[in-house]
Scaffold this active site. Structure first.
Site, mmCIF file in Angstrom:
data_model
loop_
_atom_site.group_PDB
_atom_site.id
_atom_site.type_symbol
_atom_site.label_atom_id
_atom_site.label_comp_id
_atom_site.label_asym_id
_atom_site.label_seq_id
_atom_site.Cartn_x
_atom_site.Cartn_y
_atom_site.Cartn_z
ATOM 1 N N GLU A 149 -17.765 -15.335 -33.483
ATOM 2 C CA GLU A 149 -19.044 -14.959 -33.132
ATOM 3 C C GLU A 149 -19.943 -15.755 -32.682
ATOM 4 O O GLU A 149 -21.181 -15.885 -32.769
ATOM 5 C CB GLU A 149 -20.083 -14.556 -34.500
ATOM 6 C CG GLU A 149 -19.096 -13.201 -35.121
ATOM 7 C CD GLU A 149 -19.951 -12.622 -36.478
ATOM 8 O OE1 GLU A 149 -19.695 -11.416 -36.729
ATOM 9 O OE2 GLU A 149 -20.212 -13.465 -36.985
HETATM 10 C C1 TNX Z 1 -18.867 -10.841 -39.715
HETATM 11 S S1 TNX Z 1 -16.159 -11.207 -39.297
HETATM 12 C C2 TNX Z 1 -18.715 -11.937 -39.709
HETATM 13 C C3 TNX Z 1 -19.559 -12.559 -40.642
HETATM 14 C C4 TNX Z 1 -20.420 -11.586 -41.497
HETATM 15 C C5 TNX Z 1 -19.617 -10.346 -41.713
HETATM 16 C C6 TNX Z 1 -20.403 -9.407 -42.345
HETATM 17 C C7 TNX Z 1 -16.749 -12.807 -39.267
HETATM 18 C C8 TNX Z 1 -15.660 -13.592 -38.959
HETATM 19 N N1 TNX Z 1 -17.910 -13.192 -39.038
HETATM 20 O O1 TNX Z 1 -20.732 -13.608 -40.176
HETATM 21 O O2 TNX Z 1 -20.953 -12.133 -42.525
HETATM 22 O O3 TNX Z 1 -19.508 -9.946 -40.484
HETATM 23 O O4 TNX Z 1 -19.348 -8.537 -42.776
#
Ligand code: TNX
Length: 513
Positions: A314
């Site tokens: 992300e």
């Molecule tokens: C996505 S999936 C994230 C996290 C959040 C989570 C909450 C991923 C690698 N990163 O930063 O905490 O969703 O479900």
């Protein structure tokens, strides 16, 4: 009449129930077979587990009807368990196998009018995947050492062998490092929510971290520390502002902020909201890579396990070309330390160090090219850990009205969905040998206590355990939702005795004792 399946989760490879009367537990049954150091450890585990399960005392050995011993041969972590009226024999090629056998034995214990007994049975068991992980996010909310140990106990009882600790995020940096002391001095005091009473933040000292590593080892779990870069780094910016960009508040990211609620992130102030993607380390500054060398170097020195997780998810605030350049260098730094890097699947787009393991968090039906990024790790000569968010994420709500959890991954989810996915073939072109294993992450934006952890993780963590450990459904007729549903329901009394506050999901008929 079809007899119900034995209450075993994850399902063992081969179970043969005999007609005999089974084994009656007597106070004082000695757990023998201490021929090796490993055997002694297994005996201790068995005594501990039997005591928790039955409330009986095994302190005064009277006879030796339960035996646990190392027997060479057989795959790593495998075990064989024989139970009959005259005794129980547990054998394994290694200490981990004895440990898993002890847990299987404990799941089998049940009672009738005459007391505690084990059915007569022969079990031969071995894991499908060598990496069976759970992840705990200690950054969004911090959990004290005792809580992490309790989660290690819980996960290892289901034969998980890796604990991935998500140690850093925008909301906090959770491990003290001598090379960069300001990370905890300036970046650890808050967590999501920001209430000083319920969300106080915190961090592990190096002694705490070593204590966790050592404790995990006694439960045959390897700690996988994650330092999430280049995004998820607002806490780094509080400590070392010169290393980070100011919060990136593009229209896309502002949308994310609005969706999650709370204030927008502000430079120089702790972030206590739930949005993602707004922070980035500086990519074109050598000081950033000196920082990575210090952080990963110090972490490598205190982590005996083979893996260091570099995050990489992300990074919405980092331009794509910069992200690719950064991940290549970050994974090389870790590889040069003699560790195997793990990165979230987004890093598959970059020229990462060749043995970098990819962790896939897309859906069971991949979207947005996430499958291509995951495949890139395999094309690179490495393997994947599968954590499909819509099936394996333990932080997804099980019911719309649940006070805990999130719903973004096609939620609310269900125990059946957590159970009914198959790692091989989920991503086109990914075969059995391309899968290192399975991991069930627990993100903790809404989770503050061990009771919260229990409520979210159980029973779905047991479904993940079966996907990770047990043979593929095609290889075992008991590998069905109907069978799992019955087996997991029968574990209710054991979990209750162990103090696990599981969610009594309506999909399951829970056995009561
Ligand atoms: C996505 S999936 C994230 C996290 C959040 C989570 C909450 C991923 C690698 N990163 O930063 O905490 O969703 O479900």
């Amino acid at each position: 009449m079809v007899s119900p399946p034995l209450p075993l989760v994850p399902l063992p490879r081969a179970v043969r129930a005999s007609d005999g009367p089974g084994f009656r537990l007597a106070t004082g049954d000695l757990i023998a077979g201490a021929t090796t150091i490993d055997g002694t450890a297994a005996s201790r585990v068995l005594v501990e587990l039997l005591t928790i399960r039955t409330g009986m005392s095994f302190a005064t050995p009277l006879n030796a009807r339960i035996e646990a011993r190392i027997e060479r041969g057989g795959p790593p972590e495998s075990y064989a368990l024989h139970s009959a009226a005259d005794g129980i024999i547990l054998t394994a090629p290694d200490d981990a196998g004895l440990f898993y056998g002890a847990h299987t034995l404990t799941q089998l214990i049940t009672s009738d009018d005459e007391g505690w007994y084990l059915p007569a049975v022969d079990i031969a068991d071995a894991p499908r995947f060598s990496y069976r992980g759970v992840m705990l996010d200690v950054a969004r909310h911090f959990f004290p050492v005792e809580v992490v140990k309790a989660y290690i106990d819980r996960a290892s009882s289901l034969k998980f062998n890796h604990l991935h600790l998500h140690l850093t995020d925008d909301q906090g940096w959770r491990v003290h490092l001598e090379s960069r002391p300001r990370l905890t001095e300036a970046g650890s005091a808050t967590s999501v929510g920001g209430d000083p009473d319920s969300d106080p933040g915190g961090f592990y000292t190096k002694a705490d971290y070593r204590d966790l590593v050592a404790y995990a080892a006694t439960r045959h779990m390897t700690i996988v520390p994650e330092v999430d870069v280049p995004g998820h780094t607002h806490a780094v910016a509080l400590a070392y502002p010169e290393l980070a960009e100011p919060p990136v508040l593009s229209p896309e990211i502002l949308d994310v902020v609005r969706e999650y609620g709370g204030r927008a992130p502000t430079e120089g102030e702790p972030y206590t909201g739930m949005a993602v993607g707004f922070s980035s380390l500086k990519i074109h500054d050598e000081a950033t890579y000196d920082f990575l060398a210090d952080v990963f170097g110090e972490l490598a020195a205190m982590t005996p396990g083979p893996f260091l997780h570099v995050g990489g998810d992300e990074a919405l605030g980092t331009p794509a070309a910069d992200f690719a350049e950064f991940m290549a260098r970050a994974t090389e730094i870790v590889a040069d330390l003699g560790k195997t890097p793990i990165a979230w699947h987004e890093a598959g787009a970059a020229s990462i160090a060749i043995d970098t393991v990819g962790q896939y968090w897309g859906f069971t039906t991949p979207t947005d090219g996430m499958d291509a990024k995951a495949r890139a790790f395999v094309r690179n000569g490495s393997r994947l850990i599968l954590s499909p968010a819509d099936a394996a994420y333990l932080d997804m709500k099980e019911a719309e009205d649940s006070p805990l959890g999130l719903t973004w991954a096609n939620g609310p989810t269900s125990v059946q969905r957590a159970y009914s996915w198959e790692p091989v073939g989920m991503i086109d072109g990914i075969g059995e040998d391309d899968v290192l294993g399975v991991e069930a992450p627990l993100w903790t934006e809404t989770i503050r206590t061990l009771a919260d952890i229990d409520r979210m993780a159980f029973p779905r963590i047991a479904a993940a355990a079966e996907v990770a450990w047990s043979s593929a459904p095609a290889a075992n007729p008991e590998r069905t939702w109907a069978s799992f549903r019955e087996r997991v329901g029968a574990l209710g009394p054991l979990w209750t005795r162990a103090g696990i506050g599981f969610c009594a999901s309506r999909e399951i008929e829970w056995v009561r004792e």
